[in-house]
Design a protein around this motif. Structure first.
Motif, PDB file in Angstrom:
ATOM      1  N   GLU A 107       0.822  -1.202   0.000  1.00 55.21           N
ATOM      2  CA  GLU A 107       0.000   0.000   0.000  1.00 55.21           C
ATOM      3  C   GLU A 107       0.863   1.263   0.000  1.00 55.21           C
ATOM      4  O   GLU A 107       0.684   2.157  -0.819  1.00 55.21           O
ATOM      5  N   SER A 108       1.827   1.288   0.897  1.00 53.17           N
ATOM      6  CA  SER A 108       2.643   2.506   1.028  1.00 53.17           C
ATOM      7  C   SER A 108       3.925   2.459   0.212  1.00 53.17           C
ATOM      8  O   SER A 108       4.591   3.467   0.048  1.00 53.17           O
ATOM      9  N   LEU A 109       4.279   1.280  -0.266  1.00 52.32           N
ATOM     10  CA  LEU A 109       5.546   1.043  -0.987  1.00 52.32           C
ATOM     11  C   LEU A 109       6.750   1.325  -0.095  1.00 52.32           C
ATOM     12  O   LEU A 109       7.852   1.572  -0.574  1.00 52.32           O
ATOM     13  N   ARG A 110       6.520   1.263   1.185  1.00 55.16           N
ATOM     14  CA  ARG A 110       7.623   1.434   2.128  1.00 55.16           C
ATOM     15  C   ARG A 110       8.434   0.153   2.196  1.00 55.16           C
ATOM     16  O   ARG A 110       7.891  -0.947   2.272  1.00 55.16           O
ATOM     17  N   LEU A 111       9.767   0.311   2.158  1.00 59.43           N
ATOM     18  CA  LEU A 111      10.644  -0.857   2.262  1.00 59.43           C
ATOM     19  C   LEU A 111      10.514  -1.469   3.658  1.00 59.43           C
ATOM     20  O   LEU A 111      10.585  -0.761   4.668  1.00 59.43           O
ATOM     21  N   ILE A 112      10.324  -2.772   3.700  1.00 57.34           N
ATOM     22  CA  ILE A 112      10.188  -3.479   4.980  1.00 57.34           C
ATOM     23  C   ILE A 112      11.532  -4.077   5.365  1.00 57.34           C
ATOM     24  O   ILE A 112      12.122  -4.839   4.596  1.00 57.34           O
ATOM     25  N   GLU A 113      12.004  -3.696   6.529  1.00 58.89           N
ATOM     26  CA  GLU A 113      13.250  -4.264   7.050  1.00 58.89           C
ATOM     27  C   GLU A 113      12.914  -5.175   8.226  1.00 58.89           C
ATOM     28  O   GLU A 113      12.397  -4.718   9.248  1.00 58.89           O
ATOM     29  N   LEU A 114      13.186  -6.443   8.051  1.00 63.36           N
ATOM     30  CA  LEU A 114      12.825  -7.429   9.063  1.00 63.36           C
ATOM     31  C   LEU A 114      13.828  -7.409  10.209  1.00 63.36           C
ATOM     32  O   LEU A 114      15.040  -7.404   9.988  1.00 63.36           O
ATOM     33  N   ASN A 115      13.308  -7.412  11.423  1.00 68.75           N
ATOM     34  CA  ASN A 115      14.182  -7.481  12.586  1.00 68.75           C
ATOM     35  C   ASN A 115      14.073  -8.862  13.238  1.00 68.75           C
ATOM     36  O   ASN A 115      13.351  -9.746  12.756  1.00 68.75           O
ATOM     37  N   GLU A 116      14.752  -9.036  14.344  1.00 68.31           N
ATOM     38  CA  GLU A 116      14.781 -10.347  14.994  1.00 68.31           C
ATOM     39  C   GLU A 116      13.398 -10.798  15.450  1.00 68.31           C
ATOM     40  O   GLU A 116      13.056 -11.979  15.363  1.00 68.31           O
ATOM     41  N   GLN A 117      12.604  -9.866  15.933  1.00 71.66           N
ATOM     42  CA  GLN A 117      11.250 -10.226  16.380  1.00 71.66           C
ATOM     43  C   GLN A 117      10.393 -10.690  15.203  1.00 71.66           C
ATOM     44  O   GLN A 117       9.610 -11.647  15.342  1.00 71.66           O
ATOM     45  N   HIS A 118      10.522 -10.014  14.064  1.00 78.03           N
ATOM     46  CA  HIS A 118       9.793 -10.471  12.867  1.00 78.03           C
ATOM     47  C   HIS A 118      10.196 -11.898  12.510  1.00 78.03           C
ATOM     48  O   HIS A 118       9.358 -12.754  12.201  1.00 78.03           O
ATOM     49  N   ILE A 119      11.521 -12.148  12.534  1.00 79.30           N
ATOM     50  CA  ILE A 119      12.032 -13.467  12.147  1.00 79.30           C
ATOM     51  C   ILE A 119      11.549 -14.540  13.114  1.00 79.30           C
ATOM     52  O   ILE A 119      11.140 -15.634  12.701  1.00 79.30           O
ATOM     53  N   LYS A 120      11.575 -14.247  14.406  1.00 77.63           N
ATOM     54  CA  LYS A 120      11.081 -15.215  15.391  1.00 77.63           C
ATOM     55  C   LYS A 120       9.612 -15.557  15.131  1.00 77.63           C
ATOM     56  O   LYS A 120       9.215 -16.724  15.152  1.00 77.63           O
ATOM     57  N   ALA A 121       8.816 -14.529  14.907  1.00 80.87           N
ATOM     58  CA  ALA A 121       7.384 -14.749  14.688  1.00 80.87           C
ATOM     59  C   ALA A 121       7.140 -15.551  13.412  1.00 80.87           C
ATOM     60  O   ALA A 121       6.305 -16.470  13.383  1.00 80.87           O
ATOM     61  N   LEU A 122       7.871 -15.223  12.344  1.00 86.08           N
ATOM     62  CA  LEU A 122       7.702 -15.959  11.093  1.00 86.08           C
ATOM     63  C   LEU A 122       8.164 -17.409  11.250  1.00 86.08           C
ATOM     64  O   LEU A 122       7.518 -18.343  10.756  1.00 86.08           O
ATOM     65  N   ALA A 123       9.311 -17.602  11.928  1.00 87.95           N
ATOM     66  CA  ALA A 123       9.830 -18.961  12.118  1.00 87.95           C
ATOM     67  C   ALA A 123       8.833 -19.819  12.889  1.00 87.95           C
ATOM     68  O   ALA A 123       8.609 -20.991  12.549  1.00 87.95           O
ATOM     69  N   ASN A 124       8.211 -19.241  13.905  1.00 90.51           N
ATOM     70  CA  ASN A 124       7.235 -20.005  14.681  1.00 90.51           C
ATOM     71  C   ASN A 124       6.007 -20.361  13.857  1.00 90.51           C
ATOM     72  O   ASN A 124       5.328 -21.357  14.130  1.00 90.51           O
ATOM     73  N   ARG A 125       5.684 -19.540  12.866  1.00 92.40           N
ATOM     74  CA  ARG A 125       4.560 -19.880  11.980  1.00 92.40           C
ATOM     75  C   ARG A 125       4.967 -21.008  11.024  1.00 92.40           C
ATOM     76  O   ARG A 125       4.157 -21.872  10.687  1.00 92.40           O
ATOM     77  N   TYR A 126       6.215 -20.987  10.548  1.00 90.96           N
ATOM     78  CA  TYR A 126       6.677 -22.076   9.684  1.00 90.96           C
ATOM     79  C   TYR A 126       6.794 -23.392  10.457  1.00 90.96           C
ATOM     80  O   TYR A 126       6.539 -24.461   9.924  1.00 90.96           O
ATOM     81  N   TYR A 127       7.188 -23.296  11.720  1.00 94.87           N
ATOM     82  CA  TYR A 127       7.468 -24.479  12.536  1.00 94.87           C
ATOM     83  C   TYR A 127       6.176 -25.248  12.801  1.00 94.87           C
ATOM     84  O   TYR A 127       5.212 -24.701  13.360  1.00 94.87           O
TER      85      TYR A 127
END
Length: 243
Positions: A107-127
Motif C-alpha cells: 500500500e505505502s511502498l515502504r521498504l520493509i526491514e525485518l528485525n529479529e522479532q519479525h524473524i522469530k514470529a515468522l519462524a514459529n509460523r513455519y514451525y
C-alpha cells in the motif's frame, strides 16, 4: 606344493587389500543403509514445517505497478504476496532486483526491514510441531555452518530446542523459509560424505578417492575369487595325491 605356495601369496595380497579396502566397504554398507532406511521426506524435514501462505485480504488497497516501478526502477520481477508481520497479515510486494530480493508494503511502498522479532514470529509460523521453543536466533553474514550454502548469506538461523535440534534458515530481506535442518539430515549429510568420499564439498561423486577405492575393491574381489578357486581345488585333490 607349488599350488600351496601360490595360494599363500594370493592370501597375503587378499589380507592386505582387506585391511585397506575392507574398512571402506563397511563404511559404504553402513552409510548406504542409513540413506536407504530413512524416508527422504523425513530427512528433508518436511514434517517440521508448514505452508503459511495466505490469500490476499479482501478489499486490499495496493499501489499500482506503475507506482511500484517508479519507486523501485531496479525491479526485474515482482510478486504480490502476504506476510505475517507484527501479528498482522499484510499485503506486500516481493521484488527481485540485481542486488537481491526486497519486501515492500504493497500500500505505502515502504521498504520493509525485518528485525529479529519479525524473524522469530515468522519462524514459529513455519514451525509445524505444537511446542515451539526457540533456543537461539543468529544473524549470519559470514562463516556459515557446513549444512548450508554460502550463497544463502546473509541469513537468519533460528534454532529450536526439540528432539532433532531443528534449525530454520530465513531470508533476511523477505522472511522466506530457505532451508531447514535437523539431526537426521545432518546424519544423512555425513553418511553421504563418507559414501561418495568427498570430504570437503560433499557434492562430487567422481573423486579420485572414490575411483581408487572402487578399483581396489574390485582387485580385492578378484583375489577372493582366486582363493575360492584354490580352496575348491584343494578339496578335490585326494589325500596323498599330486601336489
Amino acid at each position: 606344493m607349488a599350488q600351496k605356495k601360490r595360494s599363500s601369496r594370493w592370501r597375503v595380497w587378499h589380507r592386505w587389500l582387506s585391511l585397506i579396502f575392507g574398512v571402506q566397504m563397511v563404511v559404504w554398507a553402513l552409510s548406504g543403509a542409513y540413506m536407504v532406511f530413512f524416508d527422504l521426506d523425513y530427512i528433508h524435514g518436511d514434517h517440521l514445517v508448514q505452508d503459511i501462505s495466505q490469500p490476499l485480504p479482501e478489499h486490499t488497497h495496493i499501489a499500482s505497478l506503475d507506482e511500484l516501478f517508479a519507486t523501485y526502477p531496479e525491479t526485474r520481477s515482482v510478486s504480490l504476496e502476504t506476510r505475517w508481520l507484527d501479528n498482522t497479515l499484510q499485503t506486500v510486494y516481493k521484488l527481485e532486483t540485481a542486488k537481491g530480493s526486497l519486501l515492500v508494503n504493497a500500500e505505502s511502498l515502504r521498504l520493509i526491514e525485518l528485525n529479529e522479532q519479525h524473524i522469530k514470529a515468522l519462524a514459529n509460523r513455519y514451525y509445524a510441531p505444537e511446542q515451539a521453543n526457540i533456543e537461539s536466533v543468529v544473524y549470519m553474514t559470514d562463516n556459515p555452518p557446513t549444512e548450508i550454502s554460502e550463497k544463502l548469506l546473509p541469513v537468519w538461523q533460528v534454532n529450536y530446542d526439540d528432539f532433532g535440534n531443528t534449525s530454520l534458515y530465513l531470508s533476511e530481506t523477505t522472511g522466506d523459509l530457505l532451508v531447514k535442518r535437523h539431526n537426521f539430515w545432518r546424519g544423512f549429510d555425513i553418511a553421504w560424505m563418507l559414501h561418495i568420499m568427498d570430504y570437503e564439498e560433499r557434492v562430487d561423486i567422481e573423486t579420485w578417492w572414490l575411483k581408487g577405492f572402487i578399483i581396489g575393491t574390485f582387485i580385492l574381489m578378484v583375489t577372493g575369487i582366486v582363493l575360492l578357486v584354490y580352496a575348491i581345488s584343494f578339496k578335490r585333490t585326494p589325500a596323498g595325491g599330486s601336489q
